[in-house]
Design an enzyme around this catalytic site. Structure first.
Site, PDB file in Angstrom:
ATOM      1  N   ASP A  53      39.437  36.841  38.547  1.00 39.26           N
ATOM      2  CA  ASP A  53      40.803  37.373  38.584  1.00 39.26           C
ATOM      3  C   ASP A  53      41.469  36.891  37.293  1.00 39.26           C
ATOM      4  OD1 ASP A  53      43.473  37.901  38.957  1.00 39.26           O
ATOM      5  OD2 ASP A  53      43.751  36.512  40.640  1.00 39.26           O
ATOM      6  N   LYS A  99      48.447  39.175  29.000  1.00 36.41           N
ATOM      7  CA  LYS A  99      48.096  40.355  29.794  1.00 36.41           C
ATOM      8  C   LYS A  99      49.218  41.402  29.710  1.00 36.41           C
ATOM      9  CE  LYS A  99      46.476  41.362  34.472  1.00 36.41           C
ATOM     10  NZ  LYS A  99      46.084  40.730  35.730  1.00 36.41           N
ATOM     11  N   GLU A 141      43.129  44.999  41.495  1.00 35.91           N
ATOM     12  CA  GLU A 141      43.554  43.769  42.191  1.00 35.91           C
ATOM     13  C   GLU A 141      43.931  43.995  43.660  1.00 35.91           C
ATOM     14  OE1 GLU A 141      46.509  42.287  39.462  1.00 35.91           O
ATOM     15  OE2 GLU A 141      44.979  41.849  37.967  1.00 35.91           O
ATOM     16  N   ASP A 172      51.466  44.057  46.000  1.00 32.92           N
ATOM     17  CA  ASP A 172      50.906  43.046  45.100  1.00 32.92           C
ATOM     18  C   ASP A 172      51.857  42.800  43.932  1.00 32.92           C
ATOM     19  OD1 ASP A 172      49.360  41.496  43.461  1.00 32.92           O
ATOM     20  OD2 ASP A 172      47.777  42.963  43.140  1.00 32.92           O
TER      21      ASP A 172
END
Ligand code: AMP
Length: 660
Positions: A52, A116, A218, A242
């Site tokens: 992850d 990211k 994810e 999420d």
């Protein structure tokens, strides 16, 4: 000297266990575990890990002996901060993880974090957020590049390179831990990551020495981890909410005994936990104004304050009130305490939370599943711990109890490890395999010459998928065609995100509209797009992987997507009519010019030829605001050309579109 005779008595024992193979020998009365060529004590069997790769932290897991295990890093921690520090000394290698974070507190300009958020985005899209970062970001060909000053040189690094440094550390730590070479991985990405962001992630992983078996979304990873632990195998629908450090995903999926099928995804790659931190940061800055002090002026203090604000936010997830203590911020001043109550934070966060709930609502509408049929509402991502989010989400689902993980920070890595095990043909690892289907997060299409989006693959199509559309050349004797590739839901192409372009050369010259071209979009199981264009006459073919060239959404475009759907629909309908008329005008002029040419009467009708040329030039740059002028030009050109079109029996003239 050892007696060679005794060596023949060595017996080597091998334990071909499920995951690790250990080799031991008995010598001189003792059993010794033999090391493998990498210096480790065991040899993995076709081991694939799940990673992850988060904005804030990175977590690694693997599946062995019927369960998932989190792999600790070399510092013995289960989470590795996604943080890279470049020491001032040019000869010192970069540092990754917890130590990098500590060093970054001392020299903020050399500590790189949250990269990211930059992945696959243009400089323009990132520019409004740059004041949040304590490191330097420059614009290189509209891509963000991180610039680091060291003692003897200056480094320029792309977000991809920073991600690859994080993955390199992960790889090394895992190999040291497991004692063998590990080069295959399943890596998770936000579901709403576009094809460019996925491509960059794949490239970063390859650069770090990984072969990626799959880029796994994810929320789907979280759902897999959730359902894997549940014995109940009844068919059901689930929604994953999420909210991580910088992205928000919603995923609606169907679980059956054999499958987990994603039905619909939505999200926002510009919405996450750091937006909540920013609310507190802005509030503290406001409070500091009365001391005539602006924390943004000092990089180190800005960074320190950002961390304090994040801590305050986390404290408010359990407590009703928190304090942010600013000690050593203002010279010659005592420590200042800024208090913040949970209810005040909740008021500030109201708009952000509403944005997430709106996306949940939109996703449900698109999936056409009534909300009372969603049996499991699964919370994922660190920011889903915020109590008001849980309260609002539960309220939206009419008071439903939400499904929570005990190990929220690890569930996505766990899901990735499970998927890795399912994708690996490892006879020794028995795992119940579930088929997983993902969907395309955003529609993809091409721009035609009237700036109209022609959809090739629609949002939520199950992947892998492929579709071909046919287009005709628009100009007389056209030799090349340039297709711009876009991603988004709007008919007005400029409102979508530009991904790249494809040029097709050596087209067989033909009259306007007579040469047939076909364009094929294929999306692989990683969500990466490949575009292929062919000419049907001579099989002339060009193919490319869409490379990131500009892309990224600007602020105004984000705002645009947030405006209510109804307004967008009206705007798109207007554009629909306008673009059809514009296409007709341009084709009409091209048709007149072509016929005058083939009939060899240009000289005779020079005025008509020139009129068409002028109108074409004018028409090309018109947009929807010029619709009255467009109508005028259509009438003008039709009137002026009607006689010659009719009397000379022009061929291949376009038909005026029927407009309601
Ligand atoms: P993730 O990317 O899923 O690891 O999520 C990271 C985000 O979760 C960061 O913005 C954190 O500040 C946020 N977060 C972690 N713990 C909490 C908490 N207890 N309350 C609120 N936000 C949290």
């Amino acid at each position: 000297m050892e007696d060679p005779g005794t060596q023949q008595d060595h017996v080597i024992g091998t334990d071909l266990a499920t995951t690790n193979t250990y080799v031991a020998q008995y010598m001189n009365g003792e059993v010794e575990i033999l090391e493998n060529p990498k210096g480790g004590r065991s040899t993995q069997q076709n081991q694939v890990i799940g990673i992850d790769l988060g904005t804030t932290n990175t977590c690694v897991a693997y599946y062995a002996n019927g369960k998932v295990e989190i792999l600790e890093n070399s510092e013995g921690k289960r989470l590795t901060p996604s943080y890279v520090f470049f020491p001032k000394k040019s000869t010192s290698p970069p540092i990754v993880g917890q130590r990098a974070k500590r060093m970054g507190d001392k020299i903020p300009s050399n500590g790189i974090y949250e990269t990211k958020r930059f992945v696959g985005k243009s400089f323009n899209a990132m520019e409004p957020h740059l004041q949040h970062f304590s490191f330097n970001v420059e614009n290189k060909l509209d891509s963000p590049v991180i610039r680091i000053e060291r003692d003897n040189d200056t480094l320029e690094l792309t977000p991809q390179e920073i991600s690859s440094l994080i993955l390199k550390k992960i790889k090394k730590d895992v190999e040291d831990k497991l004692g063998d070479k590990i080069d295959k991985a399943v890596i998770t990405v936000p579901a709403c990551f576009n094809t460019t962001q996925r491509e960059v992630t794949l490239a970063a992983a390859n650069q770090a020495g990984f072969t990626v078996l799959k880029l796994f979304n994810e929320p789907t990873a979280a759902a897999l981890s959730y359902f894997f632990k549940k014995d109940d195998e009844n068919d059901c629908y689930a929604l994953v909410y999420d909210l991580g450090g910088s992205t928000f995903d919603v995923s609606i999926l169907k679980r059956t005994a054999t499958n987990i099928d994603v039905i619909c995804v939505d999200g926002d790659t510009e919405l996450g936990g750091n937006d909540f931190d920013k609310l507190i940061f802005d509030y503290v800055c406001e409070k500091m104004e009365e001391y005539n002090y602006n924390p943004r002026q000092n990089l180190r203090q800005m960074r320190r304050l950002q961390e304090k604000c994040e801590d305050a936010k986390k404290n408010l997830s359990t407590g009703e009130e928190t304090s942010i203590i600013l000690d050593g911020f203002i010279p010659n001043s005592e420590a200042i305490e800024v208090k913040l109550k949970r209810k005040d934070f909740e008021l500030k966060a109201h708009e952000l939370i509403k944005r997430t709930i709106n996306i949940v609502n939109k996703c449900l509408n698109e999936s056409q599943i009534p909300k009372n049929q969603i049996q499991h509402v699964i919370l994922s991502g660190g920011s889903s711990r915020i109590p008001i989010i849980q309260k609002e989400l539960s309220k939206y689902f009419d008071g439903k109890t939400l499904s929570k993980f005990n190990n929220l920070d690890e569930c996505v890595a766990e899901g990735a490890a499970l998927q890795a095990a399912m994708l690996t043909d490892n006879n020794t690892q028995k795992i119940k395999k579930l088929a997983m289907t993902e969907v395309v997060p955003l529609s993809l299409g091409i721009g035609l010459w009237v700036d109209r989006m022609r959809f090739v693959i629609k949002k939520d199509a199950p992947i892998p998928t492929t579709n071909t559309i046919r287009v005709l050349t628009s100009q007389n004797q056209q030799k090349t065609a340039n297709f711009e590739i876009y991603e988004g839901e709007r008919l007005i192409i400029k409102k979508n995100r530009y991904l790249g372009s494809l040029e097709l050369e050596n087209i067989t010259p033909a009259p306007p509209g007579q040469c047939k071209l076909s364009i094929t979009f294929s999306i692989d199981h990683n969500g990466v797009l490949e575009v292929k264009a062919t000419e049907q006459i001579n099989n002339n073919m060009k193919r490319l992987n869409v490379k990131y060239t500009r892309g990224g959404r600007s602020e105004s475009e984000i705002e645009d997507t947030l405006k209510d759907a109804e307004r967008n629909r009206e705007e798109d309908e207007l554009f629909d009519v306008f673009s059809k008329q514009k296409l007709y005008l341009l084709q009409y002029c091209e048709g007149v010019k072509y016929n005058l040419g083939t009939l060899n009467i240009i000289e005779k009708h020079q005025d008509v030829y020139r009129l068409c040329e002028n109108i074409q030039t004018k028409g090309k740059t018109m947009d929807v605001d010029d619709k009255d002028e467009l109508e005028y030009l259509i009438r003008e050109v039709e009137n002026q050309c009607a006689f010659v079109v009719k009397s000379c029996k022009f061929k291949n003239m376009p038909v005026r579109p029927l407009l309601s």
